[in-house]
Design an enzyme around this catalytic site. Structure first.
Site: not given
Ligand code: TPP
Length: 491
Positions: A280, A396, A368
């Site tokens: 990242k 959700r 969630e």
């Molecule tokens: C249902 C939901 N819960 C929480 C989030 C908040 N959120 C946005 S990005 C993220 C982390 C995503 O991690 P990953 O899929 O590993 O992607 P990366 O940013 O590491 O590339 C979270 C928790 C969201 N977008 N949707």
């Protein structure tokens, strides 16, 4: 070179040897624009090579890419005709922060909430087969989003009917905060066995020398590696357990290799998963070193990496920080209080409690529904959960709230951060529906604080004996008061 790419068609005219330069320019452009016009940063930098390789190897927009969450799709936006609009990102009248089919034909599905990509892409892949098309469909999902229940529902269904879906697992071992849970450990195990990595390389050289495998048979090599790994480490691969062919792990920053693998793998029939290892914030050292802060860092100096933060000590605080501090204050006095967050410890400031009382605050992953039912289980046994979920993500967990918490009149506190309009994140993230969807549920009290002091008093009130679910919805951003730290009163 980037300036001559107005669509993936232009990209596909380039020689493969030119792609590294495209990646470099794309990365620099993202850094330059975001330093002035803030947005999600680290995730997009981490998948520059993947983005270029996908648009190079697949025939987009006929072939569909479904980006999970979509916060990593800035490179995709730039390569798909939105380069010149990129500086309007997340602004009123500008382009959105997430893929949206209304914005571009290259955005094949709406994104914003995590973990829906596998289900959506599977639906598309099956539709394509039923319509007799040869369209290829790819779901790109991060290791964080892979922890969501919906992703597992999709995975479980993937092998039930014929389709050629490709799932790309973009594994950087981070969500916004560190990825948590059993899956994350299993992914680490999949990639770090030393015995395996040494033997694999030696066997590969041996087979190549004896003409048993050829350089071009990438798919075979990858699968051979997996079987070998399972044999040597006696490890089960979660994805193969779902009857999905697994390939990897592969370096997600080697664009040439990625193109070769994607070209190879797209010819294979049946559902498959390609596991990429990425970093990242790749290519911007401060972001590589602190991925959580650089998930969405605000404005910064692109040369020095210094973040431009206007903050004076007597300034009003963020509502989320008032929540975080007050939760710790209450939890010190009441040992029954526990904190639960689905993957947003920094975003909702539950980190304060995690640091002071690590065994009483839980990050349960992007989950969630589970967060609410897990809280209900805790409440059933006499604990007092403060479960914090962003208002729009709470959508959700609707049935969990009704079936698992409200119908049993369980005493728990649900804190909905980011209630109301949230600004730049746009339609997928507005917390605009909670009042409507909560009011029809029995045994739920809904409160909305007047200001920061009121938020504290409502949290205090909710910590006193009550029946049913106590919801406190409060907005994104800062309040207005500087002297919010007043003694707690019952409302
Ligand atoms: C249902 C939901 N819960 C929480 C989030 C908040 N959120 C946005 S990005 C993220 C982390 C995503 O991690 P990953 O899929 O590993 O992607 P990366 O940013 O590491 O590339 C979270 C928790 C969201 N977008 N949707």
């Amino acid at each position: 070179m980037l300036e001559s790419i107005n669509s993936p068609h232009d990209l596909r005219q380039l020689e493969q040897g030119q792609l590294e330069q495209v990646c470099h320019e794309l990365r620099q452009y993202i850094i330059e624009v975001l330093s002035e016009n803030p947005g999600h940063f680290g995730s997009s930098l981490g998948c520059v090579e993947l983005t270029v390789a996908l648009h190079y190897a697949f025939n987009t927009p006929y072939d569909h890419i479904v980006w999970d969450v979509g916060h990593q799709a800035y490179g995709h936006k730039i390569l798909t005709g939105r380069r010149e609009l990129f500086h309007t990102l997340r602004q009123f009248g500008g382009i959105g922060g997430f893929p949206n089919p209304e914005e571009s034909e290259y955005d094949s599905f709406i994104s914003g909430h995590a973990s829906n990509s596998i289900s959506a892409a599977l639906g598309m892949a099956v539709a394509s087969r039923l319509k007799g098309e040869d369209r290829k469909v790819v779901a790109v999902i991060g290791d964080g989003s892979m922890t969501g229940g919906l992703a597992f529902e999709g995975l479980n269904n993937v092998s039930s009917q014929p389709n050629d879906l490709l799932i790309i697992l973009n594994d950087n071992n981070m969500a916004i905060d560190k990825s948590v849970g059993g899956l994350s450990q299993s992914l680490v195990n999949l990639t770090t066995s030393k015995t395996y990595n040494t033997i694999r390389y030696k066997l590969y050289l041996f087979f190549k020398k004896h003409g048993i495998i050829k350089e071009s048979s990438k798919g075979f090599i990858l699968r051979f590696n997996n079987s070998l790994k399972a044999l040597l480490t006696k490890q089960h691969n979660a994805f193969e357990g779902f009857n999905v062919r697994y390939f990897g792990p592969v370096d997600g920053h080697n664009v040439k290799e990625l193109v070769k693998i994607l070209q190879d793998i797209q010819q294979m029939r049946g559902p498959k998963l390609l596991h990429l290892l990425t970093k990242k914030g790749k290519g911007f050292v401060p972001a590589e070193n602190d991925a959580t802060i650089w998930h969405a860092p605000g404005k910064f100096n692109p040369e020095t990496g210094e973040r431009i933060i206007k903050k004076s000590l007597d300034e009003p605080q963020l509502y989320q920080d008032i929540f975080g501090h007050t939760l710790v204050e209450l939890a010190r006095q009441n040992p029954r209080i526990v904190g639960i967050t689905p993957a947003m410890p920094t975003g909702c400031s539950m980190t304060f409690m995690m640091h002071e009382m690590p065994d009483r605050a839980f990050d349960v992953g992007i989950a969630e529904g589970h967060a609410v039912t897990f809280s209900a289980g805790l409440a059933k046994e006499g604990m007092l959960p403060f479960c914090n979920i962003y208002s729009s993500f709470m959508q959700r967990a609707y049935d969990n709230l009704i079936h698992d918490a409200a119908l049993q009149q369980l005493d728990m506190v649900l804190c909905l951060d980011r209630a109301g309009l949230v600004g730049e994140d746009g339609a997928t993230h507005h917390g605009a529906l909670d009042l409507a969807y909560l009011r029809c549920i029995p045994n739920v009290t809904i409160a909305s604080p007047l200001n920061e002091i009121d938020l504290r008093n409502l949290m205090y009130t909710a910590s006193q004996p009550h029946q049913g679910v106590f919801v406190i919805r409060y907005p994104r951003g800062k309040g207005e008061l500087k002297d919010w730290q007043r003694p707690l009163h019952k409302r």
